[in-house]
Design a protein around this motif. Structure first.
Motif, mmCIF file in Angstrom:
data_model
loop_
_atom_site.group_PDB
_atom_site.id
_atom_site.type_symbol
_atom_site.label_atom_id
_atom_site.label_comp_id
_atom_site.label_asym_id
_atom_site.label_seq_id
_atom_site.Cartn_x
_atom_site.Cartn_y
_atom_site.Cartn_z
ATOM 1 N N GLU A 59 3.372 3.200 8.074
ATOM 2 C CA GLU A 59 3.868 4.030 7.179
ATOM 3 C C GLU A 59 3.367 5.526 7.553
ATOM 4 O O GLU A 59 2.221 5.635 7.628
ATOM 5 C CB GLU A 59 2.933 3.607 5.728
ATOM 6 C CG GLU A 59 3.186 4.869 4.665
ATOM 7 C CD GLU A 59 2.276 4.641 3.639
ATOM 8 O OE1 GLU A 59 2.187 3.759 2.912
ATOM 9 O OE2 GLU A 59 1.078 5.391 3.470
ATOM 10 N N LEU A 67 0.197 -0.905 8.036
ATOM 11 C CA LEU A 67 0.166 -1.595 6.787
ATOM 12 C C LEU A 67 0.131 -3.088 7.173
ATOM 13 O O LEU A 67 -0.365 -3.858 6.256
ATOM 14 C CB LEU A 67 1.375 -1.314 5.878
ATOM 15 C CG LEU A 67 1.927 0.034 5.562
ATOM 16 C CD1 LEU A 67 3.180 0.106 4.918
ATOM 17 C CD2 LEU A 67 0.701 0.476 4.616
ATOM 18 N N PHE A 107 8.866 10.230 3.907
ATOM 19 C CA PHE A 107 8.042 9.144 4.622
ATOM 20 C C PHE A 107 8.907 8.132 5.176
ATOM 21 O O PHE A 107 10.126 7.969 4.850
ATOM 22 C CB PHE A 107 6.958 8.415 3.727
ATOM 23 C CG PHE A 107 7.319 7.750 2.666
ATOM 24 C CD1 PHE A 107 7.494 6.166 2.894
ATOM 25 C CD2 PHE A 107 7.808 8.120 1.410
ATOM 26 C CE1 PHE A 107 8.094 5.366 2.135
ATOM 27 C CE2 PHE A 107 8.207 7.196 0.364
ATOM 28 C CZ PHE A 107 8.091 5.720 0.883
ATOM 29 N N LEU A 142 4.895 -4.693 -5.361
ATOM 30 C CA LEU A 142 5.198 -3.523 -5.818
ATOM 31 C C LEU A 142 4.161 -2.985 -6.988
ATOM 32 O O LEU A 142 4.177 -1.999 -7.354
ATOM 33 C CB LEU A 142 6.714 -3.587 -6.563
ATOM 34 C CG LEU A 142 7.890 -3.577 -5.725
ATOM 35 C CD1 LEU A 142 9.041 -3.802 -6.551
ATOM 36 C CD2 LEU A 142 8.119 -2.302 -4.959
ATOM 37 N N PHE B 123 9.239 1.062 -3.704
ATOM 38 C CA PHE B 123 8.310 0.892 -2.802
ATOM 39 C C PHE B 123 6.925 1.209 -2.851
ATOM 40 O O PHE B 123 6.811 2.283 -3.452
ATOM 41 C CB PHE B 123 8.754 1.582 -1.349
ATOM 42 C CG PHE B 123 7.971 1.197 0.019
ATOM 43 C CD1 PHE B 123 8.076 0.033 0.485
ATOM 44 C CD2 PHE B 123 6.847 1.934 0.250
ATOM 45 C CE1 PHE B 123 7.354 -0.236 1.412
ATOM 46 C CE2 PHE B 123 6.032 1.672 1.334
ATOM 47 C CZ PHE B 123 6.335 0.607 2.252
ATOM 48 N N LYS B 124 5.990 0.381 -2.539
ATOM 49 C CA LYS B 124 4.476 0.916 -2.674
ATOM 50 C C LYS B 124 3.749 0.584 -1.376
ATOM 51 O O LYS B 124 3.515 -0.441 -0.864
ATOM 52 C CB LYS B 124 3.712 -0.197 -3.761
ATOM 53 C CG LYS B 124 2.522 0.339 -4.064
ATOM 54 C CD LYS B 124 1.918 -0.682 -5.173
ATOM 55 C CE LYS B 124 0.571 -0.215 -5.593
ATOM 56 N NZ LYS B 124 0.111 -1.367 -6.292
ATOM 57 N N GLY B 125 3.546 1.699 -1.001
ATOM 58 C CA GLY B 125 2.508 1.571 0.078
ATOM 59 C C GLY B 125 1.145 2.115 0.165
ATOM 60 O O GLY B 125 0.779 1.787 -0.793
ATOM 61 N N CYS B 128 2.459 6.403 0.324
ATOM 62 C CA CYS B 128 3.713 6.806 -0.021
ATOM 63 C C CYS B 128 4.387 5.687 -0.960
ATOM 64 O O CYS B 128 3.982 4.359 -0.499
ATOM 65 C CB CYS B 128 4.558 6.870 1.353
ATOM 66 S SG CYS B 128 3.727 8.129 2.407
ATOM 67 N N HIS B 129 4.992 6.035 -1.857
ATOM 68 C CA HIS B 129 5.445 5.402 -2.707
ATOM 69 C C HIS B 129 7.013 5.727 -3.295
ATOM 70 O O HIS B 129 7.110 6.894 -3.028
ATOM 71 C CB HIS B 129 4.808 5.172 -3.868
ATOM 72 C CG HIS B 129 3.185 4.997 -3.671
ATOM 73 N ND1 HIS B 129 2.612 3.903 -3.425
ATOM 74 C CD2 HIS B 129 2.126 5.893 -3.942
ATOM 75 C CE1 HIS B 129 1.383 3.946 -3.149
ATOM 76 N NE2 HIS B 129 1.139 5.456 -3.716
ATOM 77 N N MET B 130 7.834 5.017 -3.600
ATOM 78 C CA MET B 130 8.868 5.208 -4.375
ATOM 79 C C MET B 130 8.839 4.409 -5.643
ATOM 80 O O MET B 130 8.883 3.245 -5.754
ATOM 81 C CB MET B 130 10.241 4.777 -3.541
ATOM 82 C CG MET B 130 11.603 5.203 -3.879
ATOM 83 S SD MET B 130 11.701 6.959 -3.492
ATOM 84 C CE MET B 130 12.179 6.945 -2.014
#
Lengths: 143, 165
Positions: A59, A67, A107, A142, B123-125, B128-130
């Protein structure tokens, strides 16, 4: 091979050419990727402790976070004679809960794979090769 | 209810409790997100409108560099990664208008929203996320009673190519 060439190879990892071919570089709801690795000495016979494969997803924005990462050892204590080329076929198996490739505005989440020879000095390697994992993100990933 | 309580509700938005109840908080593009906005009145509420904000927000890190100069003229530069946000999508739905909600009564409103075909999936990093989320509120004099932001999830497979990497 001269002393200076040996020192140069130690620093640059130039003792062998490592090629990595991705047979299916786009994974579409699948988790097995077939690769072929070819190793050829650039000069004298080489001895390596091992041939290994790294797979990772990173990421990246202004920070970089790995990740998920996998390492596979394909061969140990190997010798490849001057002028010869050796080839290995391998299937990378990824677990189902890994993140997909994702390109946002600020990103990205990108997969890469690299083959390397474990040798004194800098390891000769294929460089990172990009591949794509297209899948839906699972609900558990999620939350 | 006394005048002080009314003033407090005016300032805090405490005249009603607002919540969001999803029928399904996991949707795909072209599917309809269906939810109910519920309001439970603690005082008489004269509501101009009941609204629902929908947002898709990207969270990421950005390196920010600051240069400072002290009284001796020495310059120091420091860098740090700061969390930033970017809105990809915003929409307001008006669910009802000009309503009087009596003290101790409850009301609910259905909201339906079709997720756009080109929506980015959730998205879950790590940094960083959406994130897709909704915010329900009652437009009233003073501070609006609201639900706060509540997340839901958009699930979608995006077909990237190696050339895009």
């Amino acid at each position: 091979m001269g002393l200076f060439k040996n020192v140069a190879n130690f620093v640059t990892g130039g003792a062998a050419e490592v090629q990595l071919e991705l047979i299916n570089p786009v994974l579409d709801n699948e988790y097995s990727m077939h690769v072929v690795i070819r190793v050829k000495p650039t000069g004298d016979t080489i001895h390596a402790k091992r041939l290994y494969l790294e797979v990772q997803v990173v990421e990246e924005s202004s920070t970089k976070n790995v990740l998920f990462r996998q390492e596979h050892i394909l061969s140990e204590d190997l010798q490849i004679n001057q002028g010869d080329e050796k080839e290995w076929s391998f299937t990378v198996e990824l677990p189902a809960e890994v993140p997909p490739t994702y390109l946002a505005k600020y990103f990205s989440v990108k997969w890469g794979i690299k083959a390397s020879l474990d040798m004194p000095g800098v390891d000769p390697n294929s460089g990172w090769q990009p591949f794509v994992l297209n899948k839906e993100v699972g609900v558990s990933e999620l939350m | 209810m006394g005048i002080f309580s009314k003033i407090k509700n005016y300032i805090t938005g405490g005249a009603a409790e607002v919540a969001v109840v999803f029928e399904n908080d996991l949707v795909r593009p072209e599917d309809k997100l269906r939810l109910f906005v519920t309001a439970s009145a603690k005082d008489d509420c004269k509501i101009k409108k009941v609204y629902l904000h929908i947002k898709c927000e990207e969270t990421y890190k950005k390196r920010e560099t600051t240069t400072t100069t002290d009284s001796n003229g020495n310059t120091t530069t420091t860098s740090r990664d700061v969390t930033k946000y970017y809105s990809h999508f915003t929409k307001e739905l008006v669910l009802a208008e000009d309503i009087l909600l009596r003290k101790d009564s409850e009301e609910k409103w259905l909201a339906e929203f079709e997720i756009p075909v080109d929506a980015l999936p959730s998205f879950k990093g790590k940094d960083c996320h959406m994130t897709w989320k909704v915010f329900a509120g009652l437009d009233m004099p003073g501070n609006d009673p609201d639900s706060g932001w509540v997340s839901f999830y958009v699930q979608k497979k995006v077909d990237y190519t190696v050339e895009q990497m």
